[in-house]
Design a protein around this motif. Structure first.
Motif, PDB file in Angstrom:
ATOM      1  N   GLN A 212       0.700  -1.070   0.245  1.00  0.00           N
ATOM      2  CA  GLN A 212      -0.048   0.157  -0.084  1.00  0.00           C
ATOM      3  C   GLN A 212       0.845   1.302   0.148  1.00  0.00           C
ATOM      4  OE1 GLN A 212      -2.501  -0.270   3.299  1.00  0.00           O
ATOM      5  NE2 GLN A 212      -3.606  -1.929   2.594  1.00  0.00           N
ATOM      6  N   TRP A 213       2.160   1.162   0.674  1.00  0.00           N
ATOM      7  CA  TRP A 213       2.927   2.295   0.505  1.00  0.00           C
ATOM      8  C   TRP A 213       4.114   2.022  -0.729  1.00  0.00           C
ATOM      9  CZ3 TRP A 213       2.062   6.534   3.256  1.00  0.00           C
ATOM     10  CH2 TRP A 213       1.013   6.773   3.980  1.00  0.00           C
ATOM     11  N   GLY A 214       3.656   1.358  -1.720  1.00  0.00           N
ATOM     12  CA  GLY A 214       4.685   1.238  -2.618  1.00  0.00           C
ATOM     13  C   GLY A 214       5.969   0.526  -2.449  1.00  0.00           C
ATOM     14  N   GLU A 215       6.016  -0.111  -1.540  1.00  0.00           N
ATOM     15  CA  GLU A 215       7.305  -0.996  -0.939  1.00  0.00           C
ATOM     16  C   GLU A 215       7.040  -2.323  -0.989  1.00  0.00           C
ATOM     17  OE1 GLU A 215       8.507  -0.038   2.946  1.00  0.00           O
ATOM     18  OE2 GLU A 215       8.712   1.828   2.606  1.00  0.00           O
ATOM     19  N   ARG A 216       8.237  -3.092  -0.933  1.00  0.00           N
ATOM     20  CA  ARG A 216       8.105  -4.586  -0.925  1.00  0.00           C
ATOM     21  C   ARG A 216       9.061  -5.119   0.018  1.00  0.00           C
ATOM     22  NH1 ARG A 216      11.316  -7.078  -6.227  1.00  0.00           N
ATOM     23  NH2 ARG A 216      13.260  -6.528  -5.608  1.00  0.00           N
ATOM     24  N   LEU A 217       8.577  -6.351   0.641  1.00  0.00           N
ATOM     25  CA  LEU A 217       9.704  -6.857   1.768  1.00  0.00           C
ATOM     26  C   LEU A 217      10.650  -7.250   0.832  1.00  0.00           C
ATOM     27  CD1 LEU A 217       7.050  -8.719   3.694  1.00  0.00           C
ATOM     28  CD2 LEU A 217       8.016  -6.566   4.430  1.00  0.00           C
ATOM     29  N   GLU A 218      12.042  -7.184   1.036  1.00  0.00           N
ATOM     30  CA  GLU A 218      13.166  -7.592   0.563  1.00  0.00           C
ATOM     31  C   GLU A 218      13.925  -8.878   0.920  1.00  0.00           C
ATOM     32  OE1 GLU A 218      13.694  -6.051  -2.367  1.00  0.00           O
ATOM     33  OE2 GLU A 218      13.022  -4.215  -2.078  1.00  0.00           O
ATOM     34  N   ALA A 219      14.523  -9.618  -0.111  1.00  0.00           N
ATOM     35  CA  ALA A 219      15.190 -10.732   0.351  1.00  0.00           C
ATOM     36  C   ALA A 219      16.345 -10.222   1.192  1.00  0.00           C
ATOM     37  CB  ALA A 219      15.881 -11.148  -1.009  1.00  0.00           C
ATOM     38  N   GLY A 220      16.563 -11.055   2.421  1.00  0.00           N
ATOM     39  CA  GLY A 220      17.365 -10.750   3.399  1.00  0.00           C
ATOM     40  C   GLY A 220      16.772  -9.866   4.578  1.00  0.00           C
ATOM     41  N   TRP A 221      15.553  -9.406   4.364  1.00  0.00           N
ATOM     42  CA  TRP A 221      14.958  -8.837   5.456  1.00  0.00           C
ATOM     43  C   TRP A 221      14.328  -9.469   6.525  1.00  0.00           C
ATOM     44  CZ3 TRP A 221      11.600  -4.143   3.802  1.00  0.00           C
ATOM     45  CH2 TRP A 221      12.127  -3.001   3.256  1.00  0.00           C
ATOM     46  N   ILE A 222      14.431  -9.069   7.613  1.00  0.00           N
ATOM     47  CA  ILE A 222      13.894  -9.757   8.849  1.00  0.00           C
ATOM     48  C   ILE A 222      12.520  -9.119   8.980  1.00  0.00           C
ATOM     49  CG2 ILE A 222      13.911  -9.864  11.370  1.00  0.00           C
ATOM     50  CD1 ILE A 222      16.858  -9.759  11.151  1.00  0.00           C
ATOM     51  N   VAL A 223      11.412  -9.812   9.227  1.00  0.00           N
ATOM     52  CA  VAL A 223       9.957  -9.569   9.569  1.00  0.00           C
ATOM     53  C   VAL A 223       9.629  -9.894  10.729  1.00  0.00           C
ATOM     54  CG1 VAL A 223       7.418  -9.467   8.788  1.00  0.00           C
ATOM     55  CG2 VAL A 223       9.544  -9.498   7.133  1.00  0.00           C
ATOM     56  N   LEU A 224       9.292  -9.109  11.825  1.00  0.00           N
ATOM     57  CA  LEU A 224       8.967  -9.536  13.391  1.00  0.00           C
ATOM     58  C   LEU A 224       7.163  -9.464  13.041  1.00  0.00           C
ATOM     59  CD1 LEU A 224      11.075  -7.252  15.582  1.00  0.00           C
ATOM     60  CD2 LEU A 224      11.562  -9.820  14.928  1.00  0.00           C
ATOM     61  N   ALA A 225       6.849 -10.670  13.676  1.00  0.00           N
ATOM     62  CA  ALA A 225       5.373 -11.080  13.374  1.00  0.00           C
ATOM     63  C   ALA A 225       4.486 -10.416  14.107  1.00  0.00           C
ATOM     64  CB  ALA A 225       5.061 -12.509  13.279  1.00  0.00           C
ATOM     65  N   GLY A 226       5.005  -9.607  15.564  1.00  0.00           N
ATOM     66  CA  GLY A 226       4.064  -9.148  16.474  1.00  0.00           C
ATOM     67  C   GLY A 226       4.246  -9.874  17.851  1.00  0.00           C
ATOM     68  N   GLY A 227       3.968  -9.173  18.924  1.00  0.00           N
ATOM     69  CA  GLY A 227       4.074  -9.772  20.213  1.00  0.00           C
ATOM     70  C   GLY A 227       2.995 -10.878  20.507  1.00  0.00           C
ATOM     71  N   ALA A 228       3.453 -11.958  20.889  1.00  0.00           N
ATOM     72  CA  ALA A 228       2.401 -13.061  21.259  1.00  0.00           C
ATOM     73  C   ALA A 228       1.842 -12.886  22.586  1.00  0.00           C
ATOM     74  CB  ALA A 228       3.369 -14.210  21.438  1.00  0.00           C
ATOM     75  N   THR A 229       2.166 -11.940  23.568  1.00  0.00           N
ATOM     76  CA  THR A 229       1.702 -11.865  25.002  1.00  0.00           C
ATOM     77  C   THR A 229       2.033 -10.311  25.101  1.00  0.00           C
ATOM     78  OG1 THR A 229       4.022 -11.864  26.344  1.00  0.00           O
ATOM     79  CG2 THR A 229       2.780 -13.891  25.615  1.00  0.00           C
ATOM     80  N   ALA A 230       1.306  -9.724  26.202  1.00  0.00           N
ATOM     81  CA  ALA A 230       1.576  -8.414  26.693  1.00  0.00           C
ATOM     82  C   ALA A 230       2.978  -8.255  26.801  1.00  0.00           C
ATOM     83  CB  ALA A 230       0.835  -8.185  27.889  1.00  0.00           C
ATOM     84  N   ALA A 231       3.446  -6.872  27.012  1.00  0.00           N
ATOM     85  CA  ALA A 231       5.037  -6.723  26.880  1.00  0.00           C
ATOM     86  C   ALA A 231       5.335  -6.309  28.492  1.00  0.00           C
ATOM     87  CB  ALA A 231       5.381  -5.737  26.177  1.00  0.00           C
ATOM     88  N   GLU A 232       6.632  -6.460  28.738  1.00  0.00           N
ATOM     89  CA  GLU A 232       7.038  -6.492  30.330  1.00  0.00           C
ATOM     90  C   GLU A 232       7.930  -5.296  30.444  1.00  0.00           C
ATOM     91  OE1 GLU A 232       6.661  -8.055  33.220  1.00  0.00           O
ATOM     92  OE2 GLU A 232       5.021  -9.333  32.104  1.00  0.00           O
ATOM     93  N   HIS A 233       8.065  -4.451  31.351  1.00  0.00           N
ATOM     94  CA  HIS A 233       9.030  -3.581  31.576  1.00  0.00           C
ATOM     95  C   HIS A 233      10.477  -3.884  31.641  1.00  0.00           C
ATOM     96  CE1 HIS A 233       6.052   0.071  32.023  1.00  0.00           C
ATOM     97  NE2 HIS A 233       5.401  -1.002  32.437  1.00  0.00           N
ATOM     98  N   LEU A 234      11.288  -3.309  31.030  1.00  0.00           N
ATOM     99  CA  LEU A 234      12.882  -3.401  31.348  1.00  0.00           C
ATOM    100  C   LEU A 234      13.317  -2.794  32.383  1.00  0.00           C
ATOM    101  CD1 LEU A 234      14.157  -3.394  27.563  1.00  0.00           C
ATOM    102  CD2 LEU A 234      13.643  -5.555  29.268  1.00  0.00           C
ATOM    103  N   THR A 235      13.756  -3.451  33.378  1.00  0.00           N
ATOM    104  CA  THR A 235      14.316  -2.838  34.391  1.00  0.00           C
ATOM    105  C   THR A 235      15.925  -2.982  34.567  1.00  0.00           C
ATOM    106  OG1 THR A 235      13.938  -4.881  35.931  1.00  0.00           O
ATOM    107  CG2 THR A 235      12.312  -2.997  36.036  1.00  0.00           C
ATOM    108  N   PRO A 236      16.610  -1.963  35.248  1.00  0.00           N
ATOM    109  CA  PRO A 236      18.069  -2.129  35.315  1.00  0.00           C
ATOM    110  C   PRO A 236      18.686  -3.514  35.843  1.00  0.00           C
ATOM    111  CG  PRO A 236      17.303  -0.137  36.274  1.00  0.00           C
ATOM    112  CD  PRO A 236      15.884  -0.867  36.138  1.00  0.00           C
TER     113      PRO A 236
END
Ligand code: 0L1
Ligand code: MG
Length: 256
Positions: A212-236
């Motif tokens: 839809q934005w005139g782009e294509r996914l390219e060979a060599g690219w990584i596609v992240l499919a989305g979070g499977a659960t809620a996210a957790e805060h990162l702490t030090p």
């Protein structure tokens, strides 16, 4: 009509300097989702001008848990660059982020381009490998609060990602059990089936959405499919590990 290039500079600077900003839709209540994707593209152009390289795409809000967590109920996508990739097992510096969270994902590595309306079988024929992945998301908006155009303009909260060892695409990723641990304690337990019923559907959607934005996914690219659960805060100092059935594990450490 809002000045999209100016707003792209605002979100890009916020990400570059890890600085909180107010939601764009407060000053610009008429901002559309289409405007927001244009802002995202313009802000990424600024990153490319600084030498960053596009390495893929992330799908966001592809599970009910994620939609509920942020109060937005539409799939979104963002662009991944090389500077966002974190080496597996390495230490991440919290100063790079505003209020980072982590979530468990599936990553696809493409061996052929993909774009437009494709079937799941056609999408998988373009996949060279699959891996467990952890996405570090970081909304630049105050209190991690936003409306749909805000988050899209902010590159769908893209800020970091860690990919585990690549496996054969013959592994069926439709319904793999997973545990995301912080400091050795299970914090999120789920299944890849939470990602649109099968992460491959997310790859199919990714091919359609970029077209839809005139782009294509390219060979060599990584596609992240989305979070499977809620996210957790990162702490030090936290140790973060994802263990996924049939795909192994991926981990990183948070600096103190
Ligand atoms: O699934 C996602 O990666 C969501 C990104 C946008 C919302 C958020 O920041 O949690
Ligand atoms: Mg994500």
């Amino acid at each position: 009509m809002p000045n999209l290039a100016k707003l792209a500079e605002v979100v890009d600077e916020a990400a570059r300097t890890a600085t909180e900003i107010p939601q764009l839709t407060i000053a610009h209540p008429d901002l559309t989702v289409e405007d927001a994707y244009a802002i995202q593209a313009l802000s990424l152009a600024r990153r490319y001008a600084r030498g960053e390289r596009r390495v893929g795409m992330k799908m966001g809000l592809t599970s009910r848990a994620k939609m509920a967590q942020v109060g937005v109920s539409e799939m979104i996508w963002g662009r991944l660059t090389d500077s966002m990739q974190v080496e597996e097992g390495s230490v991440v510096d919290l100063k790079r982020y505003v209020h980072p969270r982590v979530e468990p994902e599936v990553a696809f590595l493409l061996k052929a381009p993909l774009s437009g309306n494709v079937t799941p079988a056609q999408a998988m024929a373009a996949v060279g490998a699959v891996a467990p992945a952890l996405e570090i998301i970081d909304s630049r908006y105050q209190d991690f609060k936003f409306a749909l155009p805000d988050v899209v303009a902010d590159n769908s909260s893209s800020s970091g990602f860690v990919v585990g060892g690549w496996r054969s695409p013959d592994v069926d990723v439709a319904n793999l059990g997973l545990v995301m641990e912080l400091d050795g304690q299970a914090r999120q337990v789920g299944s890849t089936a939470a990602i649109l019923g099968d992460p491959v559907r997310s790859l199919v959607a990714a091919a359609r959405l970029v077209a839809q934005w005139g782009e294509r996914l390219e060979a060599g690219w990584i596609v992240l499919a989305g979070g499977a659960t809620a996210a957790e805060h990162l702490t030090p100092g936290a140790s973060v590990r994802l263990v996924m059935q049939d795909l192994g594990s991926v981990s990183f450490q948070v600096g103190k």
